[in-house]
Design a protein around this motif. Structure first.
Motif, PDB file in Angstrom:
ATOM      1  N   LYS A 129       0.834  -1.209   0.000  1.00 41.23           N
ATOM      2  CA  LYS A 129       0.000   0.000   0.000  1.00 41.23           C
ATOM      3  C   LYS A 129       0.865   1.254   0.000  1.00 41.23           C
ATOM      4  O   LYS A 129       2.022   1.233   0.398  1.00 41.23           O
ATOM      5  CB  LYS A 129      -0.906   0.026   1.234  1.00 41.23           C
ATOM      6  CG  LYS A 129      -2.112  -0.868   1.115  1.00 41.23           C
ATOM      7  CD  LYS A 129      -3.083  -0.547   2.235  1.00 41.23           C
ATOM      8  CE  LYS A 129      -4.414  -1.200   1.995  1.00 41.23           C
ATOM      9  NZ  LYS A 129      -5.387  -0.810   3.010  1.00 41.23           N
ATOM     10  N   THR A 130       0.262   2.339  -0.420  1.00 38.53           N
ATOM     11  CA  THR A 130       0.938   3.632  -0.440  1.00 38.53           C
ATOM     12  C   THR A 130       0.687   4.346   0.884  1.00 38.53           C
ATOM     13  O   THR A 130      -0.422   4.322   1.408  1.00 38.53           O
ATOM     14  CB  THR A 130       0.411   4.490  -1.602  1.00 38.53           C
ATOM     15  OG1 THR A 130       0.618   3.764  -2.814  1.00 38.53           O
ATOM     16  CG2 THR A 130       1.129   5.824  -1.678  1.00 38.53           C
ATOM     17  N   ILE A 162       5.841   3.515  -0.690  1.00 37.22           N
ATOM     18  CA  ILE A 162       5.159   2.216  -0.760  1.00 37.22           C
ATOM     19  C   ILE A 162       5.746   1.311   0.315  1.00 37.22           C
ATOM     20  O   ILE A 162       6.971   1.224   0.483  1.00 37.22           O
ATOM     21  CB  ILE A 162       5.340   1.565  -2.145  1.00 37.22           C
ATOM     22  CG1 ILE A 162       4.662   2.421  -3.208  1.00 37.22           C
ATOM     23  CG2 ILE A 162       4.772   0.148  -2.155  1.00 37.22           C
ATOM     24  CD1 ILE A 162       4.819   1.903  -4.607  1.00 37.22           C
ATOM     25  N   LYS A 170       7.068  -1.923   1.622  1.00 35.95           N
ATOM     26  CA  LYS A 170       7.675  -3.109   1.014  1.00 35.95           C
ATOM     27  C   LYS A 170       7.766  -4.283   1.981  1.00 35.95           C
ATOM     28  O   LYS A 170       7.917  -5.424   1.570  1.00 35.95           O
ATOM     29  CB  LYS A 170       9.083  -2.783   0.481  1.00 35.95           C
ATOM     30  CG  LYS A 170       9.067  -1.847  -0.704  1.00 35.95           C
ATOM     31  CD  LYS A 170       8.395  -2.526  -1.862  1.00 35.95           C
ATOM     32  CE  LYS A 170       8.433  -1.663  -3.104  1.00 35.95           C
ATOM     33  NZ  LYS A 170       7.833  -2.319  -4.244  1.00 35.95           N
ATOM     34  N   VAL A 200       7.703   6.418  -3.795  1.00 35.44           N
ATOM     35  CA  VAL A 200       6.894   6.139  -4.970  1.00 35.44           C
ATOM     36  C   VAL A 200       7.601   6.722  -6.177  1.00 35.44           C
ATOM     37  O   VAL A 200       8.012   7.883  -6.155  1.00 35.44           O
ATOM     38  CB  VAL A 200       5.479   6.753  -4.830  1.00 35.44           C
ATOM     39  CG1 VAL A 200       4.704   6.618  -6.126  1.00 35.44           C
ATOM     40  CG2 VAL A 200       4.724   6.077  -3.695  1.00 35.44           C
TER      41      VAL A 200
END
Length: 148
Positions: free
Chosen positions: A90-91, A128, A130, A142
């Motif tokens: 997810k961001t 993001i 990871k 990003v």
């Protein structure tokens, strides 16, 4: 009159004892030996030769171990996903700058997290998720595409 041991009874007691041990453990420890004991018990009805009974016990136990252990490992070592795993990929929004030497803070799904990155990410940028290392999110900036 010499004392004779009834090995049928010995194999039965051994199978029951090993089954009790197996029921009291969380991993498969003695299941293969329970099966080997049961096969040796059946063999004791056919022959009184202890060497043959013992060989049946050993061979059956080893065969069961070799063929079922990989399956047991898959079943017992299955990773259970947690709620935290859902944020990977997810961001998030960086609310405190992150450098390769210092952790910063990010906000994701309304929660603030400690975050680390090998690449510097300034406050206000997006990143993001990871991975997760303990209670710290591992993030990367990003990558934005520039249209020509």
């Amino acid at each position: 009159m010499p004392f004779e041991i009834n090995f049928t009874f010995v194999w039965l007691v051994m199978a029951v004892a090993l089954a009790i041990i197996e029921l009291n453990t969380t991993t498969l420890v003695s299941l293969w030996f329970v099966i080997g004991s049961l096969f040796a018990l059946l063999t004791s009805f056919i022959t009184d030769n202890l060497i043959i009974q013992f060989l049946v016990f050993c061979i059956t136990s080893c065969v069961c171990l070799v063929f079922s252990r990989p399956l047991a490992d898959k079943i017992l070592n299955k990773k259970t996903p947690t709620n935290i795993d859902r944020i990977i990929g997810k961001t998030c929004f960086v609310i405190e700058s992150i450098t390769s030497q210092e952790k910063g803070r990010v906000k994701i799904d309304g929660l603030t997290w400690l975050a680390q990155s090998d690449i510097a990410i300034e406050k206000g940028q997006k990143a993001i998720v990871k991975g997760i290392a303990g209670v710290t999110l591992v993030v990367e900036p990003v990558k934005t595409m520039i249209n020509n």
